[in-house]
Motif scaffolding. Structure first.
Motif, PDB file in Angstrom:
ATOM      1  N   ILE A 296      -5.021   0.215  -4.475  1.00  0.00           N
ATOM      2  CA  ILE A 296      -5.130   0.180  -3.012  1.00  0.00           C
ATOM      3  C   ILE A 296      -6.543  -0.214  -2.611  1.00  0.00           C
ATOM      4  O   ILE A 296      -6.733  -1.050  -1.725  1.00  0.00           O
ATOM      5  N   LEU A 297      -7.521   0.370  -3.288  1.00  0.00           N
ATOM      6  CA  LEU A 297      -8.916   0.046  -2.967  1.00  0.00           C
ATOM      7  C   LEU A 297      -9.222  -1.419  -3.265  1.00  0.00           C
ATOM      8  O   LEU A 297      -9.953  -2.059  -2.520  1.00  0.00           O
TER       9      LEU A 297
ATOM     10  N   ILE B 206       0.839  -1.201   0.000  1.00  0.00           N
ATOM     11  CA  ILE B 206       0.000   0.000   0.000  1.00  0.00           C
ATOM     12  C   ILE B 206       0.873   1.251   0.000  1.00  0.00           C
ATOM     13  O   ILE B 206       0.595   2.214  -0.723  1.00  0.00           O
TER      14      ILE B 206
ATOM     15  N   ASP C 255      -8.401  18.113   2.638  1.00  0.00           N
ATOM     16  CA  ASP C 255      -7.862  17.811   1.311  1.00  0.00           C
ATOM     17  C   ASP C 255      -7.457  19.091   0.577  1.00  0.00           C
ATOM     18  O   ASP C 255      -6.402  19.146  -0.065  1.00  0.00           O
TER      19      ASP C 255
ATOM     20  N   VAL D 195     -11.980   5.772   0.566  1.00  0.00           N
ATOM     21  CA  VAL D 195     -11.372   6.984   1.101  1.00  0.00           C
ATOM     22  C   VAL D 195     -12.385   8.114   0.958  1.00  0.00           C
ATOM     23  O   VAL D 195     -12.734   8.512  -0.153  1.00  0.00           O
TER      24      VAL D 195
ATOM     25  N   ALA E 277       0.740   3.988  -2.796  1.00  0.00           N
ATOM     26  CA  ALA E 277       0.376   5.350  -2.418  1.00  0.00           C
ATOM     27  C   ALA E 277       1.393   6.343  -2.971  1.00  0.00           C
ATOM     28  O   ALA E 277       1.027   7.429  -3.440  1.00  0.00           O
TER      29      ALA E 277
ATOM     30  N   GLY F  17       0.613   6.927  -6.404  1.00  0.00           N
ATOM     31  CA  GLY F  17      -0.706   7.496  -6.640  1.00  0.00           C
ATOM     32  C   GLY F  17      -1.718   6.509  -7.188  1.00  0.00           C
ATOM     33  O   GLY F  17      -2.716   6.890  -7.779  1.00  0.00           O
ATOM     34  N   ASP F  18      -1.475   5.227  -6.980  1.00  0.00           N
ATOM     35  CA  ASP F  18      -2.348   4.177  -7.515  1.00  0.00           C
ATOM     36  C   ASP F  18      -3.449   3.832  -6.515  1.00  0.00           C
ATOM     37  O   ASP F  18      -3.476   2.747  -5.936  1.00  0.00           O
ATOM     38  N   THR F  19      -4.366   4.766  -6.309  1.00  0.00           N
ATOM     39  CA  THR F  19      -5.419   4.535  -5.315  1.00  0.00           C
ATOM     40  C   THR F  19      -6.369   3.423  -5.740  1.00  0.00           C
ATOM     41  O   THR F  19      -6.921   2.730  -4.890  1.00  0.00           O
TER      42      THR F  19
END
Length: 115
Positions: free
Chosen positions: A81-82, A69, A96, A89, A73, A76-78
């Protein structure tokens, strides 16, 4: 032997009150029997270890997941991660926006006109 017979056989063998099984299309009694036998053997192998060894294996797996993760992160590969975590998120508009403002200022980029 039917699939229900196979499930009942394994329920009795493991001493459970109920045994729920998700079946894929085209499942056969023989295939379900093999898979439940494989799962039973894997469970017996796992439970043969001491509780502290079981917990240590969970911690090691969690450590590996957190490392992955962290790497994702930074890239920037959200989306990935999800997929890995099943988390969502939430948006925090103030936090933000403050973070994005600070990041642009750090990079020397102008802020959007409305920010």
């Amino acid at each position: 032997m039917t699939i229900d017979d196979v499930i009942e056989k394994h329920r009795l063998a493991c001493g459970a009150d109920t045994l729920r099984v998700s079946l894929a299309p085209g499942a056969t009694p023989e295939g379900v029997d093999r898979e439940l036998a494989r799962l039973n053997e894997a469970t017996q192998n796992w439970s043969a270890f001491r509780p502290e060894e079981i917990e240590a294996s969970k911690v090691a797996r969690l450590h590996d997941l957190l490392d992955e993760i962290n790497t994702l992160a930074r890239k920037g590969d959200t989306g990935r991660i999800l997929e890995l975590t099943d988390i969502h998120v939430d948006v925090d508009l103030e936090v933000d926006t403050a973070w994005m403002r600070a990041a642009r200022e750090k990079r020397g980029e102008p802020l959007p006109a409305t920010a």
